[in-house]
Design an enzyme around this catalytic site. Structure first.
Site, PDB file in Angstrom:
ATOM      1  N   ASP A  75     -12.219 -12.217 -58.990  1.00 32.28           N
ATOM      2  CA  ASP A  75     -12.736 -13.032 -60.093  1.00 32.28           C
ATOM      3  C   ASP A  75     -14.248 -12.877 -60.201  1.00 32.28           C
ATOM      4  O   ASP A  75     -14.797 -12.590 -61.267  1.00 32.28           O
ATOM      5  CB  ASP A  75     -12.365 -14.501 -59.867  1.00 32.28           C
ATOM      6  CG  ASP A  75     -12.963 -15.397 -60.930  1.00 32.28           C
ATOM      7  OD1 ASP A  75     -12.804 -15.079 -62.119  1.00 32.28           O
ATOM      8  OD2 ASP A  75     -13.622 -16.398 -60.579  1.00 32.28           O
ATOM      9  N   ASP A 119     -16.787 -10.445 -63.068  1.00 40.32           N
ATOM     10  CA  ASP A 119     -17.863 -10.949 -63.935  1.00 40.32           C
ATOM     11  C   ASP A 119     -19.115 -10.099 -63.735  1.00 40.32           C
ATOM     12  O   ASP A 119     -19.795  -9.731 -64.694  1.00 40.32           O
ATOM     13  CB  ASP A 119     -18.186 -12.419 -63.638  1.00 40.32           C
ATOM     14  CG  ASP A 119     -17.425 -13.385 -64.548  1.00 40.32           C
ATOM     15  OD1 ASP A 119     -16.401 -12.972 -65.131  1.00 40.32           O
ATOM     16  OD2 ASP A 119     -17.862 -14.553 -64.690  1.00 40.32           O
ATOM     17  N   ASP A 179     -20.099  -8.924 -50.147  1.00 41.91           N
ATOM     18  CA  ASP A 179     -21.528  -9.145 -50.434  1.00 41.91           C
ATOM     19  C   ASP A 179     -22.239  -7.804 -50.651  1.00 41.91           C
ATOM     20  O   ASP A 179     -23.045  -7.653 -51.572  1.00 41.91           O
ATOM     21  CB  ASP A 179     -22.202 -10.000 -49.343  1.00 41.91           C
ATOM     22  CG  ASP A 179     -21.881  -9.559 -47.922  1.00 41.91           C
ATOM     23  OD1 ASP A 179     -21.004  -8.680 -47.730  1.00 41.91           O
ATOM     24  OD2 ASP A 179     -22.506 -10.094 -46.981  1.00 41.91           O
ATOM     25  N   LYS A 185     -13.958  -9.461 -46.809  1.00 42.83           N
ATOM     26  CA  LYS A 185     -15.018 -10.019 -45.957  1.00 42.83           C
ATOM     27  C   LYS A 185     -14.400 -10.148 -44.569  1.00 42.83           C
ATOM     28  O   LYS A 185     -14.259 -11.247 -44.023  1.00 42.83           O
ATOM     29  CB  LYS A 185     -15.455 -11.377 -46.548  1.00 42.83           C
ATOM     30  CG  LYS A 185     -16.633 -12.028 -45.846  1.00 42.83           C
ATOM     31  CD  LYS A 185     -17.976 -11.392 -46.147  1.00 42.83           C
ATOM     32  CE  LYS A 185     -19.068 -12.081 -45.343  1.00 42.83           C
ATOM     33  NZ  LYS A 185     -20.377 -11.418 -45.479  1.00 42.83           N
ATOM     34  N   TYR A 222      -6.464 -19.225 -55.015  1.00 43.56           N
ATOM     35  CA  TYR A 222      -5.916 -19.699 -56.289  1.00 43.56           C
ATOM     36  C   TYR A 222      -4.537 -20.346 -56.139  1.00 43.56           C
ATOM     37  O   TYR A 222      -4.062 -21.019 -57.058  1.00 43.56           O
ATOM     38  CB  TYR A 222      -5.818 -18.538 -57.293  1.00 43.56           C
ATOM     39  CG  TYR A 222      -7.118 -18.228 -57.988  1.00 43.56           C
ATOM     40  CD1 TYR A 222      -8.203 -17.719 -57.286  1.00 43.56           C
ATOM     41  CD2 TYR A 222      -7.273 -18.452 -59.356  1.00 43.56           C
ATOM     42  CE1 TYR A 222      -9.397 -17.436 -57.917  1.00 43.56           C
ATOM     43  CE2 TYR A 222      -8.475 -18.181 -59.996  1.00 43.56           C
ATOM     44  CZ  TYR A 222      -9.528 -17.670 -59.268  1.00 43.56           C
ATOM     45  OH  TYR A 222     -10.719 -17.397 -59.913  1.00 43.56           O
TER      46      TYR A 222
HETATM   47  C1  IPM Z   1     -10.745 -15.241 -65.265  1.00 44.06           C
HETATM   48  C2  IPM Z   1     -11.132 -16.679 -65.418  1.00 44.06           C
HETATM   49  C3  IPM Z   1     -10.046 -17.548 -64.806  1.00 44.06           C
HETATM   50  C4  IPM Z   1      -9.948 -17.188 -63.342  1.00 44.06           C
HETATM   51  C5  IPM Z   1     -10.260 -19.058 -64.975  1.00 44.06           C
HETATM   52  C6  IPM Z   1     -10.457 -19.444 -66.412  1.00 44.06           C
HETATM   53  C7  IPM Z   1      -9.132 -19.852 -64.353  1.00 44.06           C
HETATM   54  O1  IPM Z   1     -12.365 -16.930 -64.854  1.00 44.06           O
HETATM   55  O2  IPM Z   1      -9.701 -14.837 -65.812  1.00 44.06           O
HETATM   56  O3  IPM Z   1     -11.470 -14.485 -64.619  1.00 44.06           O
HETATM   57  O4  IPM Z   1     -10.666 -17.760 -62.507  1.00 44.06           O
HETATM   58  O5  IPM Z   1      -9.133 -16.349 -63.017  1.00 44.06           O
HETATM   59 MN    MN Z   2     -13.327 -15.148 -64.047  1.00 42.76          MN
END
Ligand code: IPM
Ligand code: MN
Length: 327
Positions: A228, A232, A204, A171, A121
């Site tokens: 990140d 999710d 993984d 990893k 990032y």
């Molecule tokens: C998150 C989002 C952000 C990230 C994006 C929108 C830049 O996906 O907060 O997880 O990748 O950190």
């Molecule tokens: Mn995200």
């Protein structure tokens, strides 16, 4: 004294879910003074402004920032993400992205500490011979000993206050430079926390465990990009992204920390009152924790977990949780 909170509703469903978050904080009896900031994709489309330095300077005196969601399909990818969200994380030194996953119908109760200022990032890299057949694009991963160590230390402290178990996810079998720095730092810091049991998973494999045996986790620490992606997945296996909350913390408290739901601006359902505000409400609870209002935060979390508040509709869910919080 009222806490001074900067409010960035943002785009899409952001303002709707944040309004419910503020409603529930008020119901919990916590006094806050809010300052609204019109920022995000819509603002950028209107006048080209992303995040002026004066605004960033103003924020340094606030107690916290509460953000809905930013991003609109009309703006090219990266403009708002890098110019607003990542700029906040980097310039305010929000070096921990803390994402809890608690899902009472299952055994899931773990937290991810995502390093929030470095890795892929950081923006290292570039193009060579762009637009030619010999084009080259590189995107490096920046890992400093200081940045890695402070995230790992935060995670050890967090684990100590929970079930005293910490897993490093990376990893190391392929990323032999950054992975080595992470692993060495982790093992060195671990010596100072003999009471915390440690584990290591490749990222993984961690994806399988998130689905198959998430009860093995208490606290996880990982780098920015792995964090990140994993969070999710964490949301998907623990009740959905509609309830996933997060805190972008400056644990040194040299400036305000920022609290936001994990989900995005969901432009397809914006303005329809369909968005689940629970993720924003729970992010508000994390904000109250950080502001020393742990009692109110606990009451909000209990109200969100109450099956009677599992209604449909943004305002209906917010109202039901607000009523529960008032008691
Ligand atoms: C998150 C989002 C952000 C990230 C994006 C929108 C830049 O996906 O907060 O997880 O990748 O950190
Ligand atoms: Mn995200």
């Amino acid at each position: 004294m009222a806490h001074r909170i900067g409010v960035i509703g943002g785009d899409g469903i952001g303002p709707e879910v944040l309004a419910e978050g503020l409603k529930v904080i008020a119901a919990a009896g916590v006094a806050i003074d809010t300052v609204d900031y019109d920022l995000g994709g819509s603002r950028y489309l209107r006048d080209g402004v992303v995040l002026p330095d004066e605004v960033l300077d103003e924020w340094r005196d606030l107690d916290a920032l509460f953000l809905g969601a930013v991003g609109t399909p009309e703006v090219p990818p990266g403009v708002i993400e890098r110019g607003l969200l990542l700029k906040m994380r980097f310039d305010l030194d929000l070096y921990v992205n803390l994402r809890p996953f608690l899902y009472p119908p299952s055994d899931i109760d773990f937290m991810v500490v995502r390093e929030n200022t470095e890795g892929t990032y950081a923006g290292e890299g570039g193009f060579l011979r762009k637009g030619t057949p010999n084009e080259v694009a590189t995107q490096g991963s920046v890992n400093t000993r200081m940045g890695v160590e402070r995230a790992i230390r935060f995670a050890f402290d967090l684990a100590r206050g929970r079930r005293s178990h910490l897993t490093l996810v990376h990893k190391t079998n392929v990323l032999t430079f950054s992975g080595d720095l992470w692993e060495r730092t982790f093992n060195e810091v671990a010596l100072e926390y003999p009471d915390v049991e440690t584990a290591y998973n490749h990222v993984d494999a961690a994806c399988i465990y998130f689905v198959d045996s998430p009860d093995r986790y208490d606290v996880i620490v990982t780098d920015n990009l792995f964090g990140d992606i994993l969070t999710d997945l964490g949301g998907a296996v623990s009740g959905g992204i509609g309830i996933a909350s997060s805190a972008n913390l400056n644990p040194a408290r040299t400036g305000p920390s920022m609290f936001e739901p994990v989900h995005g601006s969901a432009p397809d359902i914006a303005g329809k009152g369909l968005a689940n505000p629970t993720a924003a409400i729970l992010s508000g609870a994390m904000m109250l924790d950080f502001l020393g209002e742990g009692g109110a935060a606990d009451r909000i979390r209990a109200a969100c977990a109450d099956p009677d508040t599992q209604l449909e509709g943004t305002a209906a869910i917010g109202d039901a949780i607000a009523v529960r919080v008032q008691g």
